[in-house]
Motif scaffolding. Sequence first.
Motif, PDB file in Angstrom:
ATOM      1  N   LYS A   1       0.833  -1.208   0.000  1.00  0.00           N
ATOM      2  CA  LYS A   1       0.000   0.000   0.000  1.00  0.00           C
ATOM      3  C   LYS A   1       0.866   1.256   0.000  1.00  0.00           C
ATOM      4  CE  LYS A   1      -3.972  -2.055   2.316  1.00  0.00           C
ATOM      5  NZ  LYS A   1      -4.808  -2.049   3.525  1.00  0.00           N
ATOM      6  N   VAL A   2       1.927   1.256   0.763  1.00  0.00           N
ATOM      7  CA  VAL A   2       2.832   2.407   0.794  1.00  0.00           C
ATOM      8  C   VAL A   2       3.469   2.605  -0.570  1.00  0.00           C
ATOM      9  CG1 VAL A   2       5.008   3.260   1.767  1.00  0.00           C
ATOM     10  CG2 VAL A   2       3.277   2.299   3.272  1.00  0.00           C
ATOM     11  N   LYS A   3       3.898   1.514  -1.183  1.00  0.00           N
ATOM     12  CA  LYS A   3       4.538   1.596  -2.499  1.00  0.00           C
ATOM     13  C   LYS A   3       3.565   2.150  -3.537  1.00  0.00           C
ATOM     14  CE  LYS A   3       7.002  -1.283  -5.832  1.00  0.00           C
ATOM     15  NZ  LYS A   3       7.421  -2.633  -6.174  1.00  0.00           N
ATOM     16  N   GLU A   4       2.322   1.659  -3.529  1.00  0.00           N
ATOM     17  CA  GLU A   4       1.323   2.133  -4.487  1.00  0.00           C
ATOM     18  C   GLU A   4       0.995   3.602  -4.239  1.00  0.00           C
ATOM     19  OE1 GLU A   4      -1.998  -0.503  -4.085  1.00  0.00           O
ATOM     20  OE2 GLU A   4      -0.901  -2.207  -4.903  1.00  0.00           O
ATOM     21  N   GLY A   5       0.861   3.989  -2.992  1.00  0.00           N
ATOM     22  CA  GLY A   5       0.559   5.374  -2.660  1.00  0.00           C
ATOM     23  C   GLY A   5       1.682   6.313  -3.063  1.00  0.00           C
ATOM     24  N   SER A   6       2.902   5.896  -2.823  1.00  0.00           N
ATOM     25  CA  SER A   6       4.058   6.718  -3.210  1.00  0.00           C
ATOM     26  C   SER A   6       4.128   6.866  -4.723  1.00  0.00           C
ATOM     27  CB  SER A   6       5.354   6.094  -2.698  1.00  0.00           C
ATOM     28  OG  SER A   6       5.346   6.037  -1.297  1.00  0.00           O
ATOM     29  N   SER A   7       3.911   5.784  -5.427  1.00  0.00           N
ATOM     30  CA  SER A   7       3.958   5.816  -6.885  1.00  0.00           C
ATOM     31  C   SER A   7       2.880   6.753  -7.428  1.00  0.00           C
ATOM     32  CB  SER A   7       3.753   4.406  -7.429  1.00  0.00           C
ATOM     33  OG  SER A   7       3.715   4.411  -8.825  1.00  0.00           O
ATOM     34  N   THR A   8       1.686   6.667  -6.878  1.00  0.00           N
ATOM     35  CA  THR A   8       0.591   7.535  -7.312  1.00  0.00           C
ATOM     36  C   THR A   8       0.909   8.994  -7.007  1.00  0.00           C
ATOM     37  OG1 THR A   8      -0.990   5.753  -6.886  1.00  0.00           O
ATOM     38  CG2 THR A   8      -1.884   7.967  -7.069  1.00  0.00           C
ATOM     39  N   GLY A   9       1.469   9.248  -5.839  1.00  0.00           N
ATOM     40  CA  GLY A   9       1.827  10.611  -5.453  1.00  0.00           C
ATOM     41  C   GLY A   9       2.895  11.206  -6.352  1.00  0.00           C
ATOM     42  N   PHE A  10       3.918  10.448  -6.652  1.00  0.00           N
ATOM     43  CA  PHE A  10       4.973  10.929  -7.536  1.00  0.00           C
ATOM     44  C   PHE A  10       4.441  11.178  -8.953  1.00  0.00           C
ATOM     45  CE2 PHE A  10       8.060   8.871  -4.493  1.00  0.00           C
ATOM     46  CZ  PHE A  10       8.571  10.073  -4.030  1.00  0.00           C
ATOM     47  N   GLN A  11       3.575  10.300  -9.398  1.00  0.00           N
ATOM     48  CA  GLN A  11       2.992  10.485 -10.738  1.00  0.00           C
ATOM     49  C   GLN A  11       2.162  11.764 -10.762  1.00  0.00           C
ATOM     50  OE1 GLN A  11       3.727   8.554 -13.451  1.00  0.00           O
ATOM     51  NE2 GLN A  11       2.668  10.150 -14.581  1.00  0.00           N
ATOM     52  N   TRP A  12       1.406  12.056  -9.702  1.00  0.00           N
ATOM     53  CA  TRP A  12       0.602  13.274  -9.614  1.00  0.00           C
ATOM     54  C   TRP A  12       1.501  14.515  -9.675  1.00  0.00           C
ATOM     55  CZ3 TRP A  12       0.289  17.196  -5.915  1.00  0.00           C
ATOM     56  CH2 TRP A  12      -0.796  18.055  -6.036  1.00  0.00           C
ATOM     57  N   ILE A  13       2.611  14.473  -8.918  1.00  0.00           N
ATOM     58  CA  ILE A  13       3.553  15.601  -8.919  1.00  0.00           C
ATOM     59  C   ILE A  13       4.160  15.782 -10.313  1.00  0.00           C
ATOM     60  CG2 ILE A  13       5.785  16.401  -8.040  1.00  0.00           C
ATOM     61  CD1 ILE A  13       5.008  15.074  -5.349  1.00  0.00           C
ATOM     62  N   LYS A  14       4.534  14.677 -10.929  1.00  0.00           N
ATOM     63  CA  LYS A  14       5.124  14.724 -12.268  1.00  0.00           C
ATOM     64  C   LYS A  14       4.143  15.339 -13.266  1.00  0.00           C
ATOM     65  CE  LYS A  14       7.332  11.655 -15.612  1.00  0.00           C
ATOM     66  NZ  LYS A  14       7.658  10.258 -15.921  1.00  0.00           N
ATOM     67  N   ASP A  15       2.858  14.924 -13.173  1.00  0.00           N
ATOM     68  CA  ASP A  15       1.834  15.478 -14.062  1.00  0.00           C
ATOM     69  C   ASP A  15       1.652  16.979 -13.828  1.00  0.00           C
ATOM     70  OD1 ASP A  15       1.466  12.957 -15.110  1.00  0.00           O
ATOM     71  OD2 ASP A  15      -0.336  12.530 -13.920  1.00  0.00           O
ATOM     72  N   LYS A  16       1.656  17.402 -12.588  1.00  0.00           N
ATOM     73  CA  LYS A  16       1.504  18.830 -12.262  1.00  0.00           C
ATOM     74  C   LYS A  16       2.686  19.640 -12.808  1.00  0.00           C
ATOM     75  CE  LYS A  16      -2.312  18.995  -9.969  1.00  0.00           C
ATOM     76  NZ  LYS A  16      -3.460  19.770 -10.418  1.00  0.00           N
ATOM     77  N   LEU A  17       3.887  19.123 -12.710  1.00  0.00           N
ATOM     78  CA  LEU A  17       5.064  19.817 -13.220  1.00  0.00           C
ATOM     79  C   LEU A  17       5.014  19.944 -14.739  1.00  0.00           C
ATOM     80  CD1 LEU A  17       7.924  18.413 -10.969  1.00  0.00           C
ATOM     81  CD2 LEU A  17       7.003  20.727 -10.972  1.00  0.00           C
ATOM     82  N   HIS A  18       4.574  18.906 -15.416  1.00  0.00           N
ATOM     83  CA  HIS A  18       4.496  18.931 -16.863  1.00  0.00           C
ATOM     84  C   HIS A  18       3.426  19.909 -17.332  1.00  0.00           C
ATOM     85  CE1 HIS A  18       7.423  15.968 -18.129  1.00  0.00           C
ATOM     86  NE2 HIS A  18       7.047  15.193 -17.126  1.00  0.00           N
ATOM     87  N   LYS A  19       2.309  19.994 -16.615  1.00  0.00           N
ATOM     88  CA  LYS A  19       1.265  20.945 -16.966  1.00  0.00           C
ATOM     89  C   LYS A  19       1.763  22.371 -16.772  1.00  0.00           C
ATOM     90  CE  LYS A  19      -2.729  18.072 -15.963  1.00  0.00           C
ATOM     91  NZ  LYS A  19      -3.899  17.867 -15.096  1.00  0.00           N
ATOM     92  N   GLY A  20       2.560  22.597 -15.718  1.00  0.00           N
ATOM     93  CA  GLY A  20       3.069  23.935 -15.443  1.00  0.00           C
ATOM     94  C   GLY A  20       4.085  24.384 -16.466  1.00  0.00           C
TER      95      GLY A  20
END
Length: 82
Positions: free
Chosen positions: A59-78
Amino acid sequence: MEENVPTGGPSWADQWDTSDHADLAKGKEGREKKNKKSGGGLKKGLEKTKAVASSGLKKVKEGSSTGFQWIKDKLHKGTDKQ
């Protein structure tokens, strides 16, 4: 310089220690008998602990992966707005 060391009576640990010291008095044989009686339960408990730890780690691994992907998407949009 004087130290505040009690000269008699029980120590603080003796007054507040609530553990059973019967196993210490019995020695190694008493502990071995106790371990033999609870051996099956101990193994089951360790297996359950391992399973819970494994699922928690997933669960921690999946949550971390999802969180990093969200940050990556936000950076690319910016950076795309420029």
